[in-house]
Write an enzyme that holds these catalytic residues in place. Structure first.
Site, mmCIF file in Angstrom:
data_model
loop_
_atom_site.group_PDB
_atom_site.id
_atom_site.type_symbol
_atom_site.label_atom_id
_atom_site.label_comp_id
_atom_site.label_asym_id
_atom_site.label_seq_id
_atom_site.Cartn_x
_atom_site.Cartn_y
_atom_site.Cartn_z
ATOM 1 N N LYS A 1 -16.571 -7.065 5.689
ATOM 2 C CA LYS A 1 -15.310 -7.810 5.711
ATOM 3 C C LYS A 1 -14.889 -8.206 7.124
ATOM 4 O O LYS A 1 -13.898 -8.898 7.301
ATOM 5 C CB LYS A 1 -14.189 -6.979 5.068
ATOM 6 C CG LYS A 1 -14.229 -6.971 3.564
ATOM 7 C CD LYS A 1 -12.934 -6.392 3.032
ATOM 8 C CE LYS A 1 -12.848 -6.550 1.532
ATOM 9 N NZ LYS A 1 -11.578 -6.026 1.006
ATOM 10 N N ARG B 1 -1.954 -6.279 -8.054
ATOM 11 C CA ARG B 1 -0.786 -7.055 -7.643
ATOM 12 C C ARG B 1 -0.572 -8.244 -8.558
ATOM 13 O O ARG B 1 0.524 -8.485 -9.020
ATOM 14 C CB ARG B 1 -0.952 -7.552 -6.204
ATOM 15 C CG ARG B 1 -0.992 -6.454 -5.167
ATOM 16 C CD ARG B 1 -1.331 -6.989 -3.795
ATOM 17 N NE ARG B 1 -2.643 -7.630 -3.828
ATOM 18 C CZ ARG B 1 -2.917 -8.846 -3.362
ATOM 19 N NH1 ARG B 1 -1.985 -9.558 -2.790
ATOM 20 N NH2 ARG B 1 -4.126 -9.347 -3.448
ATOM 21 N N SER C 1 -3.052 -7.893 2.863
ATOM 22 C CA SER C 1 -3.387 -7.671 4.276
ATOM 23 C C SER C 1 -3.896 -8.944 4.930
ATOM 24 O O SER C 1 -3.570 -9.240 6.080
ATOM 25 C CB SER C 1 -4.436 -6.562 4.398
ATOM 26 O OG SER C 1 -3.901 -5.333 4.010
ATOM 27 N N HIS D 1 0.839 -1.210 0.000
ATOM 28 C CA HIS D 1 0.000 0.000 0.000
ATOM 29 C C HIS D 1 0.871 1.256 0.000
ATOM 30 O O HIS D 1 0.633 2.196 -0.750
ATOM 31 C CB HIS D 1 -0.903 0.055 1.245
ATOM 32 C CG HIS D 1 -1.915 -1.029 1.332
ATOM 33 N ND1 HIS D 1 -2.052 -1.803 2.467
ATOM 34 C CD2 HIS D 1 -2.848 -1.466 0.457
ATOM 35 C CE1 HIS D 1 -3.036 -2.672 2.289
ATOM 36 N NE2 HIS D 1 -3.535 -2.488 1.068
#
Length: 159
Positions: free
Chosen positions: A42, A90, A128, A18
């Site tokens: 989430k 990514r 993450s 990030h």
């Protein structure tokens, strides 16, 4: 303001990937708004307040502003008077999801453009969720997140 970008996400926690993307964005834009989503769906590891605090502490750049939000992203974009949305790619699997989201966002507000950047190669595998999993199993996450974030993860895992 044309030279402003919003980089949204849950940042649960913020990683070197990030931070790399934010750094790249500061070279392109005058202002980068890191928009931290509450996103209760989430079930975040850190509260929105904790995520905002961690991000503010590790992002010491006067071109970067960290803000939390609980609304529809396109509404937040309009509130911020921002016309460009930044997302990171990514791996190839990210493209499918981001392509679909960009299409939905364009349907909601065609005036907002999506821009995609890739992090440096050494950060492409960091997510993450993987960092949280490693930390929850007492693994060393220092190569994936700043020291401050690693300490917060250790503390959170002990609660």
């Amino acid at each position: 303001m044309k030279n402003k970008v919003v980089y949204p996400g849950t940042f649960d926690p913020i990683t070197f990937g990030h931070i790399d993307l934010i750094g790249r964005a500061t070279r392109i834009f005058d202002k980068v708004i890191v928009a931290i989503a509450a996103n209760a769906n989430k079930k975040p590891f850190f509260s929105i307040e904790e995520r905002i605090d961690l991000a503010k502490q590790v992002l010491s750049n006067d071109k970067v502003e960290v803000v939390g939000f609980k609304s529809l992203l396109m509404d937040f974009m309009r509130e911020q008077n921002a016309m460009i949305l930044l997302r990171g790619l990514r791996v190839v699997s990210d493209f499918d999801y981001e392509f679909q989201m960009a299409g939905m966002n364009r349907m909601i507000d065609p005036s907002i453009e999506s821009l995609f950047l890739m992090p440096a190669e050494n950060y492409t595998y960091i997510s993450s969720s993987m960092v949280r999993e490693i930390a929850s199993l007492n693994g060393d996450v220092s190569q994936f997140v700043p020291e401050l974030v690693a300490k917060a993860l250790i503390k959170k895992c002990k609660e």
